[in-house]
Write a protein that holds these residues in place. Structure first.
Motif, short mmCIF file in Angstrom:
data_model
loop_
_atom_site.label_atom_id
_atom_site.label_comp_id
_atom_site.label_asym_id
_atom_site.label_seq_id
_atom_site.Cartn_x
_atom_site.Cartn_y
_atom_site.Cartn_z
N LEU A 41 1.00 -1.17 -0.10
CA LEU A 41 -0.02 -0.10 -0.06
C LEU A 41 0.88 1.18 0.11
O LEU A 41 1.86 1.33 0.63
N HIS B 189 -6.85 7.14 -4.24
CA HIS B 189 -5.35 7.66 -4.44
C HIS B 189 -5.40 9.00 -4.66
O HIS B 189 -5.46 9.34 -5.73
N ASP C 81 -1.73 -0.46 -4.40
CA ASP C 81 -2.48 -1.41 -3.46
C ASP C 81 -2.72 -2.78 -4.18
O ASP C 81 -3.34 -3.18 -5.10
N ALA D 203 -5.95 -4.12 -6.69
CA ALA D 203 -7.29 -3.35 -6.29
C ALA D 203 -7.67 -2.41 -7.27
O ALA D 203 -6.94 -1.98 -8.22
N THR E 1 -9.43 1.35 -3.36
CA THR E 1 -8.65 2.55 -2.87
C THR E 1 -8.51 3.70 -3.61
O THR E 1 -8.52 3.61 -4.76
N VAL F 145 -8.14 1.18 -8.18
CA VAL F 145 -7.78 2.49 -7.78
C VAL F 145 -8.41 3.69 -8.15
O VAL F 145 -8.82 3.59 -9.59
N TRP G 255 -12.58 -2.16 2.81
CA TRP G 255 -11.09 -2.65 2.16
C TRP G 255 -10.85 -4.06 2.86
O TRP G 255 -10.37 -4.81 2.07
N PRO H 42 -7.54 3.37 1.83
CA PRO H 42 -8.34 2.04 1.60
C PRO H 42 -9.82 2.48 1.81
O PRO H 42 -10.16 3.32 2.88
#
Length: 182
Positions: free
Chosen positions: A16, A125, A77, A46, A123, A48, A26, A22
């Motif tokens: 991560l 970002h 992630d 994941a 997740t 993102v 998550w 998250p």
């Protein structure tokens, strides 16, 4: 590499980035991702999400970060099976920036016969603040593209699902500017 090697005998290692957030489910979604992995699955990425400003056109930096939402195997992630990391030796430490090291790892894992999957976890970002020269500094990543070509051949872009840069456009604009100045 030091981190995952020091993590004991955990069967899965989750990478991560320090600036991701998250999603609220998550941990539960990660558990479902790992439980659903086949024995051939080396890694599970994941989804993102990168929030961009709704009230204006995104800056070059914001568009750059938004590209992470389309990256196939982004380690912002990413869960990797320890056995797969051990089999390929982990991250290639010749990639000194947080750029292309994840695509390199994924291609080596795939070449070793493993599979990679997309998980259900999400997740966010966020785009962290940056000065006006960040895009210029990011050009150093072009050296990593050269290393990727040397390691994985000219078709690595296609295999990694990585978007091609705008080198031809940049060269055309620079040439036109130079010609106009002459």
């Amino acid at each position: 590499n030091a981190g995952w090697r020091a993590a004991g005998d955990a069967p899965w290692i989750v990478f991560l980035d320090d600036d991701v957030v998250p999603g609220p489910t998550w941990a539960d979604d990660l558990a479902l991702d790992l439980a659903g992995a086949s024995v051939a699955t080396a890694g599970i990425t994941a989804r993102v999400e990168v929030p961009l400003p709704a009230d204006r056109v995104p800056t070059d930096w914001e568009r750059n970060v938004a590209g992470l939402a389309e990256a196939r195997w982004i380690t912002a992630d990413m869960a990797y099976r320890r056995k797969a990391l051990e089999a390929v030796g982990g991250f290639d430490e010749r990639f000194r920036r947080a750029f292309r090291e994840d695509a390199d790892l994924a291609l080596r894992v795939l070449d070793a016969g493993w599979t990679l999957a997309e998980g259900r976890r999400t997740t966010t970002h966020p785009v962290r603040p940056a000065d006006r020269w960040v895009s210029v500094r990011l050009q150093a990543g072009n050296a990593d593209d050269v290393l990727m070509t040397r390691l994985h051949g000219r078709d690595w872009w296609r295999r990694a699902g990585a978007p091609r840069g705008r080198l031809r456009l940049h060269l055309a604009v620079t040439s036109a500017g130079f010609a106009a100045a002459v």
